[in-house]
Write a protein that holds these residues in place. Structure first.
Motif, PDB file in Angstrom:
ATOM      1  N   ARG A  19       0.836  -1.201   0.000  1.00 15.16           N
ATOM      2  CA  ARG A  19       0.000   0.000   0.000  1.00 15.16           C
ATOM      3  C   ARG A  19       0.874   1.255   0.000  1.00 15.16           C
ATOM      4  NH1 ARG A  19      -4.996   1.531   0.456  1.00 15.16           N
ATOM      5  NH2 ARG A  19      -5.795  -0.538   0.859  1.00 15.16           N
ATOM      6  N   CYS A  26       1.346   6.632  -6.713  1.00 23.75           N
ATOM      7  CA  CYS A  26       0.122   7.353  -7.058  1.00 23.75           C
ATOM      8  C   CYS A  26       0.325   8.851  -6.840  1.00 23.75           C
ATOM      9  CB  CYS A  26      -1.019   6.827  -6.195  1.00 23.75           C
ATOM     10  SG  CYS A  26      -2.647   7.122  -6.849  1.00 23.75           S
ATOM     11  N   MET A  39      -7.975   5.827  -5.804  1.00 23.94           N
ATOM     12  CA  MET A  39      -7.886   4.561  -5.065  1.00 23.94           C
ATOM     13  C   MET A  39      -9.251   3.917  -4.844  1.00 23.94           C
ATOM     14  SD  MET A  39      -4.715   3.804  -4.529  1.00 23.94           S
ATOM     15  CE  MET A  39      -4.822   2.566  -3.240  1.00 23.94           C
ATOM     16  N   ASP A  52      -8.031  -0.053  -4.382  1.00 23.17           N
ATOM     17  CA  ASP A  52      -8.150  -0.528  -2.994  1.00 23.17           C
ATOM     18  C   ASP A  52      -8.545  -1.999  -2.930  1.00 23.17           C
ATOM     19  OD1 ASP A  52      -7.364   1.616  -1.344  1.00 23.17           O
ATOM     20  OD2 ASP A  52      -9.335   2.564  -1.501  1.00 23.17           O
TER      21      ASP A  52
END
Length: 76
Positions: A19, A26, A39, A52
């Motif tokens: 993540r 990102c 996301m 996600d």
């Protein structure tokens, strides 16, 4: 008798999580607000799933590959 070794990968505080890597990449493409939106948005390039959802499913490689294409202007 042969022993089996079991490899256990432990992430250390110095090792970024999937993540963390996705969010860092990102952030190179989008504004902070854009990151949040992207996301959670369904994406045709991710088979209609959200980034996600893919992270939760352990498929960060697909999200990173898409971000790499976006960062390099692949969809400009």
């Amino acid at each position: 008798q042969r022993q089996r070794l079991r490899l256990v990968i432990v992430s250390s505080p110095d090792t970024p999580s999937d993540r963390d890597r996705v969010l860092a990449m990102c952030g190179e493409v989008y504004t902070p607000e854009g990151v949040t939106i992207w996301m959670g948005a369904r994406n045709a390039m991710l088979d209609g799933r959200t980034p996600d959802e893919l992270l939760e499913a352990g498929e960060s490689d697909r999200v990173l590959a898409l971000l790499d294409m976006l960062a390099s202007g692949g969809f400009a």
